[in-house]
Design an enzyme around this catalytic site. Structure first.
Site, PDB file in Angstrom:
ATOM      1  CB  SER A 111      -2.129  -9.606   7.242  1.00  0.00           C
ATOM      2  OG  SER A 111      -3.224  -8.810   7.614  1.00  0.00           O
ATOM      3  CD  GLU A 131      -2.769   1.242   2.445  1.00  0.00           C
ATOM      4  OE1 GLU A 131      -3.151   2.364   2.831  1.00  0.00           O
ATOM      5  OE2 GLU A 131      -3.086   0.170   3.018  1.00  0.00           O
ATOM      6  CG  ASN A 140      -5.816  -6.137   8.776  1.00  0.00           C
ATOM      7  OD1 ASN A 140      -6.524  -6.845   9.487  1.00  0.00           O
ATOM      8  ND2 ASN A 140      -5.547  -6.450   7.513  1.00  0.00           N
ATOM      9  CB  CYS A 159      -9.855   1.371   6.328  1.00  0.00           C
ATOM     10  SG  CYS A 159      -9.711  -0.311   6.923  1.00  0.00           S
TER      11      CYS A 159
END
EC number: 1.17.7.4
Length: 313
Positions: free
Chosen positions: A228, A131, A230, A200
């Site tokens: 990952s 990202e 998150n 988010c």
């Protein structure tokens, strides 16, 4: 032999978010529309179980566009890509579908707007994360600097008189990010904030759910991939509240010596982890313990994102 009792408290919300749901559906629809193989640049989401299932349906995961043969479609992952990637796909005449999460795309647009206004961006995120790479690739080189830690925020050097703005990766620790932003605003009172929260809703909600159940449990199992962001943040949230936590990909990964024989265990899942893996972990615990199961109370998430027109027309 009698099994020891174990009460499991399952966090809610947990697991798939709207952006992940959308990205997986895009690959499935692309396979229906074009037939296999459909190529996917990078993992569509950070979860091996999800990637392996899609691979079984005919998706081929590659690192770069050079590995996509002429005449075959390609899907870009939910994490977003630099502008150069779709430009290259167009130059080659490839059909492509962009599965970038709309909340990541929102950050991309904010970056473009800030740079158009002449602002230099301090971007809070983790080096090397897809990202972050994708967001940096939305603007010309030198327009953005990466801030990873509070120390970075305290020591970052910017050109005298530069007009500044900050943005953040969408999957960060809410608490860590707030501390970094506070330092930046203290050092640079005129720094422009993003419109609304960049982290988010799913990341924030899942961290809040862990905070809600952590005081009630002795161990926390977080289901998610090691790459990952998150999911890793969920384990960190529990640890900071004094609850030993482990990030596991599935039931077979439980470290039974570490787990011991607690009376209460919390379970959650990162935004890329399907509910079937939660059930798998519960079943694995049920083989060794006499379980009682409780789901934490929560407000349901109703977020959905539209699919690309080219796949639903």
């Amino acid at each position: 032999m009698n099994k020891p009792p174990l009460h499991i408290l399952i966090a809610a919300p947990r697991g798939f978010c709207a952006g992940v749901d959308r990205a997986i559906k895009i690959v499935e629809l692309a396979l229906e529309r074009y037939g296999p193989p459909v190529y996917v640049r990078h993992e569509i989401v950070h979860n091996r179980f999800v990637v392996d299932r899609l691979r079984g349906l005919g998706a081929v995961f590659v690192e770069e566009l050079d590995a996509v043969p002429e005449g075959r479609p390609v899907v870009f992952s939910a994490h977003g890509v630099p502008k150069a990637v779709p430009d290259k796909a167009e130059a080659r005449g490839l059909d492509y579908v962009d599965a970038t999460c709309p909340l990541v795309s929102k950050v991309h647009r904010q970056a473009e707007r800030m740079v158009e206004k002449g602002r230099h961006i301090l971007f809070i995120g983790h080096a090397g994360h897809p990202e972050v790479i994708g967001t940096f690739g939305q603007v010309p080189g030198g327009c953005m600097q990466l801030i990873e830690t509070e120390e970075d925020a305290r020591t970052v050097s910017v050109k005298e008189g530069a007009e500044l703005g900050f943005l953040t990766q969408t999957t960060l620790s809410v608490d860590d990010t707030a501390a970094i932003i506070e330092i930046l605003k203290e050092r640079f009172p005129q720094i422009e904030s993003p419109r609304g929260e960049d982290i988010c809703y799913a990341t924030s909600n899942r961290q809040a759910a862990v905070k809600a159940i952590a005081p009630q449990v002795e161990r926390m199992l977080v289901i998610g991939a090691p790459n990952s962001s998150n999911s890793r943040r969920l384990a960190e949230v529990a640890e900071r509240l004094g609850v030993p936590a482990r990030l596991i990909e599935r039931g077979a990964d439980i470290d039974w010596d570490w787990l011991g024989t607690p009376a209460k265990v919390g379970i959650t899942a990162g935004a890329s982890a399907p509910e079937v893996l939660v059930r798998e972990v519960v079943d694995a615990l049920g083989e060794r313990f006499e379980l009682t199961e409780e789901e934490a109370e929560h407000e349901p998430e109703g977020m959905t994102f539209k699919l690309p027109r080219q796949l639903v027309a």
